[in-house]
Design a protein around this motif. Structure first.
Motif, PDB file in Angstrom:
ATOM      1  N   PRO A  56       3.608  -8.023  18.025  1.00 48.37           N
ATOM      2  CA  PRO A  56       3.469  -9.330  18.688  1.00 48.37           C
ATOM      3  C   PRO A  56       2.028  -9.824  18.683  1.00 48.37           C
ATOM      4  N   ARG A  57       1.871 -11.118  18.485  1.00 49.23           N
ATOM      5  CA  ARG A  57       0.549 -11.737  18.497  1.00 49.23           C
ATOM      6  C   ARG A  57       0.310 -12.364  19.866  1.00 49.23           C
ATOM      7  N   VAL A  58      -0.896 -12.190  20.359  1.00 49.33           N
ATOM      8  CA  VAL A  58      -1.283 -12.768  21.641  1.00 49.33           C
ATOM      9  C   VAL A  58      -2.037 -14.072  21.387  1.00 49.33           C
ATOM     10  N   ALA A  59      -1.648 -15.129  22.097  1.00 46.28           N
ATOM     11  CA  ALA A  59      -2.351 -16.407  21.976  1.00 46.28           C
ATOM     12  C   ALA A  59      -3.571 -16.355  22.899  1.00 46.28           C
ATOM     13  N   TYR A  60      -4.652 -15.787  22.405  1.00 51.38           N
ATOM     14  CA  TYR A  60      -5.854 -15.639  23.220  1.00 51.38           C
ATOM     15  C   TYR A  60      -6.475 -16.997  23.534  1.00 51.38           C
ATOM     16  N   THR A  61      -7.028 -17.098  24.724  1.00 51.23           N
ATOM     17  CA  THR A  61      -7.672 -18.344  25.153  1.00 51.23           C
ATOM     18  C   THR A  61      -9.107 -18.399  24.644  1.00 51.23           C
ATOM     19  N   GLU A  62      -9.699 -19.555  24.702  1.00 54.11           N
ATOM     20  CA  GLU A  62     -11.097 -19.685  24.287  1.00 54.11           C
ATOM     21  C   GLU A  62     -12.002 -18.853  25.192  1.00 54.11           C
ATOM     22  N   ALA A  63     -11.659 -18.765  26.480  1.00 58.55           N
ATOM     23  CA  ALA A  63     -12.457 -17.942  27.395  1.00 58.55           C
ATOM     24  C   ALA A  63     -12.400 -16.471  26.984  1.00 58.55           C
ATOM     25  N   GLU A  64     -11.244 -16.025  26.537  1.00 55.09           N
ATOM     26  CA  GLU A  64     -11.110 -14.633  26.095  1.00 55.09           C
ATOM     27  C   GLU A  64     -11.886 -14.395  24.804  1.00 55.09           C
ATOM     28  N   HIS A  65     -11.805 -15.345  23.881  1.00 58.55           N
ATOM     29  CA  HIS A  65     -12.596 -15.225  22.653  1.00 58.55           C
ATOM     30  C   HIS A  65     -14.095 -15.212  22.970  1.00 58.55           C
ATOM     31  N   PRO A 102      -9.422 -10.223  17.039  1.00 57.74           N
ATOM     32  CA  PRO A 102      -8.434 -10.097  15.976  1.00 57.74           C
ATOM     33  C   PRO A 102      -7.086  -9.631  16.525  1.00 57.74           C
ATOM     34  N   GLN A 103      -6.018 -10.079  15.908  1.00 60.87           N
ATOM     35  CA  GLN A 103      -4.693  -9.572  16.242  1.00 60.87           C
ATOM     36  C   GLN A 103      -4.545  -8.150  15.695  1.00 60.87           C
ATOM     37  N   LEU A 104      -3.684  -7.361  16.329  1.00 59.89           N
ATOM     38  CA  LEU A 104      -3.532  -5.974  15.892  1.00 59.89           C
ATOM     39  C   LEU A 104      -3.072  -5.873  14.436  1.00 59.89           C
ATOM     40  N   ASP A 105      -2.235  -6.823  13.993  1.00 59.56           N
ATOM     41  CA  ASP A 105      -1.792  -6.743  12.602  1.00 59.56           C
ATOM     42  C   ASP A 105      -2.922  -7.094  11.634  1.00 59.56           C
ATOM     43  N   GLU A 106      -3.887  -7.902  12.085  1.00 56.77           N
ATOM     44  CA  GLU A 106      -5.055  -8.195  11.258  1.00 56.77           C
ATOM     45  C   GLU A 106      -5.937  -6.961  11.087  1.00 56.77           C
ATOM     46  N   VAL A 107      -5.965  -6.123  12.098  1.00 56.63           N
ATOM     47  CA  VAL A 107      -6.729  -4.883  12.015  1.00 56.63           C
ATOM     48  C   VAL A 107      -5.986  -3.865  11.153  1.00 56.63           C
ATOM     49  N   SER A 108      -4.680  -3.802  11.323  1.00 55.30           N
ATOM     50  CA  SER A 108      -3.870  -2.833  10.580  1.00 55.30           C
ATOM     51  C   SER A 108      -3.911  -3.057   9.075  1.00 55.30           C
ATOM     52  N   GLY A 109      -3.976  -4.323   8.650  1.00 53.17           N
ATOM     53  CA  GLY A 109      -3.956  -4.611   7.213  1.00 53.17           C
ATOM     54  C   GLY A 109      -5.037  -3.890   6.446  1.00 53.17           C
ATOM     55  N   PRO A 110      -6.306  -4.202   6.704  1.00 54.40           N
ATOM     56  CA  PRO A 110      -7.373  -3.507   5.973  1.00 54.40           C
ATOM     57  C   PRO A 110      -7.473  -2.030   6.326  1.00 54.40           C
ATOM     58  N   VAL A 120       0.012  -0.176  16.687  1.00 58.06           N
ATOM     59  CA  VAL A 120       1.224  -0.686  17.331  1.00 58.06           C
ATOM     60  C   VAL A 120       0.867  -0.988  18.782  1.00 58.06           C
ATOM     61  N   PRO A 121       1.586  -1.923  19.422  1.00 58.55           N
ATOM     62  CA  PRO A 121       1.193  -2.362  20.764  1.00 58.55           C
ATOM     63  C   PRO A 121       1.599  -1.379  21.861  1.00 58.55           C
ATOM     64  N   ALA A 122       0.763  -1.285  22.887  1.00 59.15           N
ATOM     65  CA  ALA A 122       1.056  -0.481  24.071  1.00 59.15           C
ATOM     66  C   ALA A 122       0.953  -1.375  25.295  1.00 59.15           C
ATOM     67  N   ALA A 123       1.998  -1.376  26.110  1.00 58.14           N
ATOM     68  CA  ALA A 123       1.969  -2.160  27.346  1.00 58.14           C
ATOM     69  C   ALA A 123       1.113  -1.470  28.392  1.00 58.14           C
TER      70      ALA A 123
END
Length: 296
Positions: A56-65, A102-110, A120-123
């Motif tokens: 799952p991708r998280v829609a991060y806010t500008e404040a979080e970025h 970065p999203q977790l899948d963006e990290v996983s790719g390279p 993989v995501p952990a709650a």
């Protein structure tokens, strides 16, 4: 994200299906309803995920970025004098973005192309056996939330900065990746809870909070130090002891404070020889003997 961290903010699913991250009263964001709701939302994404599905991708806010930019910018400056050479090589290979989370899948790719690891995501709570055992398969369980904004340079919880900046940069190194896999294989061989706990403590004092001498200067290679500006400011002033598997495996620690005791290797090669050798050869019989020797 492994089990020892979870007493601080356990994640529960209520009867009505709502997910709640139970922040301790001492947590800096405990009284912030907006932050609490955000943590619940991100945890729910991970809880709803199932193996085989897209992460799952998280829609991060500008404040979080913006918080990511602040923290990673300060960490990058600190790395010049604090990070070991092998960690810096991994970071250069991975090339994480500095301007956004970065999203977790963006990290996983390279990462998967470099060393075969993926995220993989952990709650929240991931049991020791699952977390460490998954490392043997090149799988790292990671949170996706961000630390509270009023304490940007330290968090006792493993947030996305810790998981990605601290661990992914290391996992981009073949030498680090081999150590993580060896730890996972050791956990898979462990039959008793005591053995698994011993392995997790060795992991803690090395791949989370390990230090090493390079050119006569103490450097950090553990993700827990290298994802915390506060830890990097403190680690050279604490009680630094020689690398000792038995001592590490039988020493308790408190995740909610800066670490008062660390263990250091004479070189990264020694980390591979001693720690990697321990992970490769340990089983219940060996660890039972080490525990007995520590008592004597």
């Amino acid at each position: 994200m492994f089990e020892e961290t979870q007493y601080f903010a356990p994640v529960v699913e209520k009867a009505d299906g709502q997910v709640e991250v139970r922040l301790a009263s001492s947590h800096p964001g405990a009284a912030d309803r907006e932050y609490q709701a955000r943590r619940n939302q991100i945890a729910q994404l991970a809880l709803r995920w199932r193996p085989g599905q897209p992460v799952p991708r998280v829609a991060y806010t500008e404040a979080e970025h913006a918080l990511w930019r602040l923290v990673t910018g300060e960490l990058a400056l600190a790395y010049r004098g604090c990070a070991c050479a092998e960690f810096l090589r991994g970071a250069a290979r991975l090339g994480l973005p500095a301007d956004r989370i970065p999203q977790l899948d963006e990290v996983s790719g390279p990462l998967s192309e470099l060393t075969g690891f993926r995220y993989v995501p952990a709650a929240g709570l991931v049991g020791l056996r699952e977390f460490y055992g998954s490392l043997a398969d090149g799988v790292f369980h990671a949170t996706q939330y961000l630390r509270y904004h009023t304490v940007p340079f330290y968090t006792p919880e493993p947030d996305v900065v810790h998981e990605v900046v601290g661990h992914a940069n290391a996992l981009a190194s073949d030498r680090f990746a081999a150590l993580y896999r060896a730890a996972g294989e050791a956990a898979r061989r462990a039959e008793s809870a005591d053995t698994l706990q011993f392995i997790s403590k060795v992991f803690w004092f090395t791949l989370e909070f390990g230090t090493v001498y390079e050119g006569g200067e103490l450097k950090a290679y553990g993700a827990g130090i290298l994802s915390s500006y506060g830890e990097m400011a403190e680690f050279r002033s604490v009680n630094v002891r020689p690398l000792d598997v038995t001592a590490m495996g039988t020493t308790d620690y408190d995740i909610t404070r800066y670490q008062p005791v660390l263990y250091s290797a004479e070189s990264f090669g020694q980390v591979e020889d001693v720690v990697g050798g321990f992970f490769a050869g340990c089983d219940d019989t060996l660890i039972s003997g080490l525990r007995a020797a520590a008592v004597d």
